[in-house]
Structures are given as structure tokens and as C-alpha cells.
Scaffold this active site. Structure first.
Site, PDB file in Angstrom:
ATOM      1  N   GLU A 177      -1.962  -0.971   5.846  1.00 48.48           N
ATOM      2  CA  GLU A 177      -2.189  -2.395   6.037  1.00 48.48           C
ATOM      3  C   GLU A 177      -2.181  -2.707   7.537  1.00 48.48           C
ATOM      4  O   GLU A 177      -1.374  -2.182   8.286  1.00 48.48           O
ATOM      5  CB  GLU A 177      -1.118  -3.202   5.313  1.00 48.48           C
TER       6      GLU A 177
ATOM      7  N   CYS B 171       4.463   0.568  -0.409  1.00 47.79           N
ATOM      8  CA  CYS B 171       4.214   1.954  -0.814  1.00 47.79           C
ATOM      9  C   CYS B 171       5.435   2.863  -0.730  1.00 47.79           C
ATOM     10  O   CYS B 171       5.829   3.464  -1.730  1.00 47.79           O
ATOM     11  CB  CYS B 171       3.087   2.546   0.034  1.00 47.79           C
TER      12      CYS B 171
END
Length: 476
Positions: free
Chosen positions: A168, A291
Site C-alpha cells: 500500500e 497483511c
């Protein structure tokens, strides 16, 4: 092998993408930019309306411009029946949030797979698991298709695991210029369909978007073809290894503080070894995001199902949690009691260039400050509107600028390494503080403001006063 200079014609495929979160949104826009016809599906009608207006519900650098440039090849809907029957490739990109046990919640994957199955049309259609899912999920999704498709026939509806490896904040760059593309399936037809879909990436025949040029010396990505279960394991193993590197750097940082070594110098030295590399060796407040925590917990849980212990991964998680407590410990070392103290927190997102707040270290920091009675003022260049919804259970004041957050503060904690904070005129900003104490959890500051005390991670506490030759030497 270098990217080809002459574009080759790529056949446009019809693609449906289920889920418009970080992964689904990026996948849909990227594939449309490569020339495919893409339909994005989401049950959240507010998201659909935003996307139809050309607005993004998330923050990701470069993505909004590419969305607008690819609008003619993009459509958004909440109706599976209008998107699935014509699709050649169907991506499932829904969330898999962790359950209290650490297992991923596969409810949304099941719901998406069932809705897809009911609308398949009888031709060869490839269903792609893009969501991060436990080993064995691909076979499970195959059974869902078999149970719910109206006219199921083996060989027509095939499942491929195609894990994403996006960061990201740089997701678009990672999508267009990947290190590798992993495809896991027992179906040669499914693999070939995905190879065709990704041909512009594999051969780098597309024209780079404005503002995101192809990196110098970039080589073509490797196409890795595996079984379903191996592809699923690759995703988890990759994230677990990166989490290990970060936790290792943080553990070494703690020892550096004990022996008066500098973690920045240490990680630079070991990172020069090509077997190790420099990436993911930055010490700080610990990893966050959607994650690493979720994927390490899922791997540990999978091991426990087979009676297989994973002490290295468990230790990585423990070190990461310790780093979050370390932030407050450094603050207490100087302020002692925090009751009634005013503390500024700069940065809320778990990393710069995103508004993602999932498992952000700043959340735990603010919550602990509240518990200890501190008055908290926060600033983030992008994530504050998102935090009003996601962190409504926390009590803090918002500041319009970083400078405003520091006014009257007894301390400032730098939690996210935004470029805005690197470029801040710290000499000027700290003059408005009640006490010039800076807890720099990301080791951002290289030139320290005068008359201030700075705590970093893995480095000696620095007291900057005029004529401090020791400080100048420490920063050299």
C-alpha cells in the site's frame, strides 16, 4: 531480459472483479488500463456510486488519475447477473479479516464464490482467488462452484490462485512493474487464460502511465506456475518472511540501545550483503497493516491444526508487540507520569502514502495514552477522515497541521514517516511546545532541533544543545 520496445497486440478480455477494496480496486483499474474490459462488483452501493463519479473510496497515489484515464473500459455494479455471465476471468478480491482464533474469516469468499457460481454461463470461465486465503481454499472454492453452478461441468469452470504482492502506498507501481506473477492451478487452460490476461505485464508492452515511468534497468517479471496449494503458501510465506526481517531489525535495535550502537549503521552494513538486502530492515514501532499480522497468525494457526509448532513466527509476533509498548516506555522515561500531559501524535496510517488504519501502531499508542490519562492531539495528512469512522472509540483532538498539533505539547510521537514530517521545519515547530521531547519511532529526524531531547529506535538518546559535538558525530 529487458522489456520489449515494440508493443505487440494483446487480445482484450472481459474481466469481472468482485470486491473494491485495496486489492480489487487496484486490480480492476490496472487491468482496464492494459486494455481489458472490466466490471467491478461490490455490495456497497455507496462505493459503486463514488466509483461511477470517478472518485476513489481509498487513497492510493496515482490510482485516481489512472481510474479517470481508463473510464471507458470500466463499469461498476452491485449486480452479479449483469457482470459474471460474459466474463472470461473473474477475480475474487474480498476481505479475509482474522477471527479471534487467528484463522482468516472466509465468509466473504464463500458468499462471493456462491454468487459467482450462480451466474456462470457454460463457457470456459476462470475464477481467480486474489484474496489472501489459507492453503486449500482453492479446492474449497472449486467445490462451491460445483455445488452452486446451475450447469456445472468439470473443466469449464476452473480456479486459479493468483496472490497479490502489493505494498500500500506503492500498489500501482507494484502492479505495473512486478517482480513475479504467481499462478497456481491444475488446469493448463486456466493458466493460459491468465497468461494471456497478463501478457502486457509479462512482456511490458504497455505505455507507462504519466508520472509512473518504467524503472531504469527493470527486467521482465518471472511467471511462476505452481499447484493451487503452493501458490497459496507462497503468499503467506513471503509475508511471514518480510515480517521476520522487520522483527529481527527491531530486536537488534533494542540491543543496539543497550551497547551504544546505532541501528541505522548496523542495518546499512548488513544490508550490503546481497543475501540479506536493505529492504524491510528498518527498525521502528513495528509492522502493521492488513497483511503481516493476519498472515503470520494464519500460518501459526495452520501449523497448530497439524500439531506443528512455529516458534520463529511466534517470536516475530512477540517482538512486534513489544515494539508498540516501547513507544510509551520511552515517553515515560522522560515524562514519568502521563496524567494530564499533552502529547501530539504525528501519523495515524500504518505507513505513509495510504489512509489504511488496519493494525496501525498509532492506534495502540493513542489507546495506551488515553489509558494513562494523557491529552492526545493527532495529525495525519490523509487518514484523519477515515479515522473518524474507524477509531470512533478513541478520544483525541484533531489538528489541521503538524505544527498545530505540537502547540503546547509536552511531547510529540512521530508514528508514520510521511514526507511532510521529514520536511517539517522542526526548529520552528518545537518552539511552541511546552517541553521539547520528540519520540521518533521511525528514525526520521537527521537534523535535530536545538534545545530538544530526541528518542529514536536503536539509537542513543540525543540531547541537542548548542555546541553539542557528540550529537553532530552521532548523526554523521
Amino acid at each position: 531480459m529487458q522489456p520489449t520496445e515494440q508493443p505487440t497486440k494483446t487480445e482484450s478480455l472481459k474481466v469481472a472483479v468482485v470486491g473494491t477494496g485495496y486489492v480489487g480496486m487496484g486490480t480492476a483499474v490496472m487491468l482496464a488500463s492494459l486494455g481489458h474490459q472490466v466490471v467491478g462488483i461490490d455490495i456497497d452501493q455507496n462505493k459503486i456510486e463514488m466509483l461511477r463519479r470517478g472518485e476513489l473510496p481509498i487513497y492510493e497515489p496515482g490510482l485516481e488519475d489512472l481510474l479517470r484515464a481508463s473510464q471507458e473500459r470500466l463499469r461498476w455494479t452491485g449486480d452479479y447477473a449483469s457482470a459474471i455471465p460474459d466474463a472470461d476471468v473473474i477475480f475474487i478480491c474480498v476481505g479475509t479479516p482474522p477471527l479471534p482464533s487467528g484463522q482468516p474469516n472466509l465468509r466473504y469468499v464463500a458468499e462471493a464464490a456462491q454468487s459467482v457460481a450462480r451466474n456462470l454461463n457454460g463457457k470456459l470461465q476462470v475464477v481467480v482467488n486474489k484474496s489472501t486465503v489459507p492453503v486449500g481454499t482453492g479446492d474449497w472454492v472449486s467445490r462451491i462452484l460445483e455445488d452452486h453452478a446451475l450447469d456445472y461441468s468439470a473443466g469449464r469452470y476452473v480456479v486459479v490462485s493468483n496472490p497479490e504482492f502489493l505494498r500500500e502506498g506503492t500498489a500501482l507501481h507494484d502492479s505495473l512493474y512486478p517482480d513475479r506473477i504467481v499462478l497456481g492451478s491444475s488446469s493448463p487452460e486456466g493458466i493460459e487464460r491468465l497468461r494471456q490476461l497478463y501478457q502486457p505485464l509479462l512482456e511490458q508492452t504497455f505505455t507507462p502511465p504519466e508520472g509512473m515511468p518504467r524503472p531504469a534497468n527493470y527486467t521482465l517479471p518471472e511467471l511462476v506456475t505452481t499447484s493451487l496449494s503452493s501458490a497459496e503458501m507462497i503468499k503467506y510465506a513471503a509475508n511471514a518472511f518480510l515480517a521476520l526481517k522487520i522483527s529481527f531489525a527491531n530486536e537488534i535495535a533494542g540491543l543496539c540501545e543497550c551497547v551504544d550502537a546505532d541501528i541505522e549503521q548496523v542495518t546499512h552494513g548488513i544490508g550490503c550483503d546481497q543475501r540479506i538486502g536493505h529492504r524491510f530492515l528498518s527498525a521502528g514501532a513495528g509492522w502493521g497493516g492488513s497483511c503481516f499480522g493476519k498472515d503470520t497468525a494464519a500460518l501459526i494457526n495452520t501449523g497448530s491444526e497439524y500439531g506443528y509448532t512455529m516458534p520463529i513466527l511466534r517470536a516475530a509476533v512477540e517482538v512486534n508487540q513489544r515494539q508498540r509498548h516501547l513507544v510509551i516506555s520511552k515517553l515515560q522515561r522522560h515524562l514519568h507520569r502521563l496524567q494530564g500531559k499533552r502529547v501530539a501524535v504525528l501519523g495515524m496510517a500504518f505507513k505513509p502514502n495510504t489512509d489504511d488504519l488496519r493494525d496501525a501502531p498509532a492506534h495502540d499508542c493513542i489507546a495506551r495514552l488515553m489509558d494513562l490519562g494523557a491529552k492526545v492531539t493527532v495529525h495525519d495528512p490523509v487518514a484523519m477522515p477515515h479515522a473518524r469512522r474507524e477509531w470512533a472509540h478513541l478520544t483525541y483532538d484533531e489538528a489541521p497541521t503538524a505544527e498545530a498539533a505540537l502547540r503546547g505539547a509536552d511531547a510529540v510521537i512521530l508514528m508514520t514517516e510521511w514526507d511532510e514530517y521529514r520536511a517539517l521545519d522542526w526548529d520552528q515547530a518545537v518552539r511552541t511546545m511546552r517541553r521539547r521531547l520528540i519520540i521518533d519511532t521511525r528514525n526520521v529526524l537527521q537534523q535535530l532541533p536545538q534545545h530538544s531531547t530526541v528518542e529514536q529506535v536503536g539509537r542513543t538518546t540525543l540531547h541537542n544543545v548548542p555546541g553539542n559535538e557528540v550529537l553532530a558525530e552521532a548523526l554523521a
